[in-house]
Design an enzyme around this catalytic site. Structure first.
Site, PDB file in Angstrom:
ATOM      1  N   CYS A 118       0.815  -1.231   0.000  1.00 34.76           N
ATOM      2  CA  CYS A 118       0.000   0.000   0.000  1.00 34.76           C
ATOM      3  C   CYS A 118       0.843   1.274   0.000  1.00 34.76           C
ATOM      4  O   CYS A 118       0.334   2.360  -0.254  1.00 34.76           O
ATOM      5  CB  CYS A 118      -0.927   0.003   1.204  1.00 34.76           C
ATOM      6  SG  CYS A 118      -1.865  -1.498   1.314  1.00 34.76           S
ATOM      7  N   HIS A 257      -3.445   6.893   3.393  1.00 34.57           N
ATOM      8  CA  HIS A 257      -3.830   5.628   2.753  1.00 34.57           C
ATOM      9  C   HIS A 257      -5.246   5.265   3.212  1.00 34.57           C
ATOM     10  O   HIS A 257      -5.581   5.344   4.384  1.00 34.57           O
ATOM     11  CB  HIS A 257      -2.836   4.544   3.168  1.00 34.57           C
ATOM     12  CG  HIS A 257      -3.249   3.170   2.745  1.00 34.57           C
ATOM     13  ND1 HIS A 257      -3.724   2.894   1.482  1.00 34.57           N
ATOM     14  CD2 HIS A 257      -3.258   1.995   3.415  1.00 34.57           C
ATOM     15  CE1 HIS A 257      -4.008   1.605   1.397  1.00 34.57           C
ATOM     16  NE2 HIS A 257      -3.740   1.042   2.553  1.00 34.57           N
ATOM     17  N   ASN A 287     -10.082  -0.465   0.101  1.00 37.78           N
ATOM     18  CA  ASN A 287      -8.633  -0.347   0.146  1.00 37.78           C
ATOM     19  C   ASN A 287      -8.060  -0.806  -1.200  1.00 37.78           C
ATOM     20  O   ASN A 287      -8.112  -1.993  -1.517  1.00 37.78           O
ATOM     21  CB  ASN A 287      -8.099  -1.210   1.293  1.00 37.78           C
ATOM     22  CG  ASN A 287      -6.587  -1.156   1.425  1.00 37.78           C
ATOM     23  OD1 ASN A 287      -5.900  -0.619   0.568  1.00 37.78           O
ATOM     24  ND2 ASN A 287      -6.080  -1.721   2.503  1.00 37.78           N
TER      25      ASN A 287
END
Ligand code: ACO
Length: 330
Positions: A118, A257, A287
């Site tokens: 990520c 994030h 996500n």
């Protein structure tokens, strides 16, 4: 502290792409033992996008790249480097950056993938800055793309409700108009890698015809990831601000994030950034791993939340573990 901090580095174009197919929490209720209420209250996610059959991470990256190039007012042929962040590449080989390059009709640029999960986009900004520091006429295309829904175990409700597909892209140069990359800082702790894994590599020696095991899919210790994500995103944000003589009062917008609303709120609290200065869009996309930060930047610009003159703090955390923070002045 790297010498490349002294070289001007401009992020000149932004683009993002999410697939057309949307999977809402209510859609998931039909085949996963879960509820919209659980997913919403524990994560903030309401829906995620899913790549169509035959559509891959490289296709999403190519779409995002086209938009970033148009935003920068540049042609694909001007690009000298294609660097692509992903933990869900189309293949182990060839790399996804080469596929993107071919789809854009670029020939001869240096092209490679890297995996910081990520944290991919923020790691990519750090690499792009180093490239333009070493080669000031470089025109770097940074893509960040994920096909996470291809690596979800739909029988594991603790992970399959969290992720979505998408891509983001930016063009980075030493000169020209665009957001100034004031600084970027990246870190990792490989000792904690086992807490968040996606298989499919050569660690498990599959023979032809073997069924895949659970290790093939996303596996995560959610509670531990949660704790480390909050602690490290907040700490590295403070570090990058401090080494530039800044505080969060100097930041107009925090773009973290997009993993979990509770993580984002906890990071905002630790940094003392009020909710109205924290950008959130995970309810729409889930996500999307490496794509999450550039997707959020493009979305914040499109929604008029991110405007010229603003200093933005990016903060990220992902498998590895990896984490990072960057300061962009638009
Ligand atoms: N639907 C319904 N119930 C569920 C679901 C679901 N989808 N998932 C878990 N549950 C149940 C569990 O089985 C458990 O039940 P039990 O109490 O009977 O055993 C209960 O809900 C609580 O489970 P927890 O795992 O304790 O739930 P928690 O509040 O910790 O939330 C979550 C889980 C959302 C995964 C959270 O830990 C989290 O967000 N962690 C961070 C994950 C993350 O952000 N990862 C990505 C960052 S890195 C990267 O992006 C690659």
């Amino acid at each position: 502290m790297t010498a490349s901090r002294d070289i001007a580095c401009r992020v000149r174009g932004f683009g993002a792409y999410t697939p057309v197919d949307v999977l809402t929490n209510f859609d998931l209720e039909k085949f996963v033992e879960t509820t919209d209420e659980w997913i919403t209250t524990r994560t903030g996610i309401k829906q995620r996008h899913r790549l169509a059959e035959g559509q891959n991470a490289s296709d999403a990256a190519t779409e995002a790249a086209r938009l970033a190039l148009a935003d920068a007012g540049m042609e694909p042929g001007e690009i000298t480097h294609v660097i692509n962040a992903t933990c869900t590449p189309d293949y182990l080989c060839p790399n996804t950056a080469c596929l993107v390059e071919a789809k854009l009709g670029i020939m001869g640029a240096m092209a490679f993938d890297f995996n910081a999960a990520c944290s991919g986009y923020v790691y990519g900004l750090s690499m792009a800055r180093a490239i333009v520091a070493a080669q000031p006429d470089a025109r770097v295309l940074l893509t960040a793309t994920e096909a996470l829904t291809r690596r979800l175990n739909w029988a594991d409700r603790t992970t399959c409700v969290l992720f979505g597909d998408g891509a983001g892209a930016s063009v980075i140069t030493a000169d020209g108009e665009g957001a100034l990359l004031e600084d970027v800082l990246c870190a990792s702790d490989g000792n904690l890698g086992g807490l968040l894994t996606i298989g499919g590599g050569t660690h498990t020696p599959y023979a032809k015809g073997d069924p895949v095991g659970e290790d093939f899919f996303v596996q995560m210790n959610g509670r531990d990831v949660f704790k480390h994500a909050v602690r490290n995103m907040a700490a590295i944000s403070q570090d990058v601000l401090a080494r530039n003589g800044l505080t969060t009062d100097d930041v107009a917008l925090l773009i973290p994030h997009q993993a979990n609303l509770r993580i984002i709120e906890a990071v905002g609290d630790r940094l003392g950034v009020p909710a109205e200065r924290v950008f959130v869009n995970l309810h729409e996309f889930g996500n999307t791993s490496a794509a999450s930060v550039p997707l959020a930047i493009a979305d914040a610009r499109a929604k008029g939340v991110l405007r010229p003159g603003m200093r933005v703090l990016l903060a990220t955390f992902g498998g590895g573990f990896t984490w990072g923070a960057a300061l962009l002045h638009f």
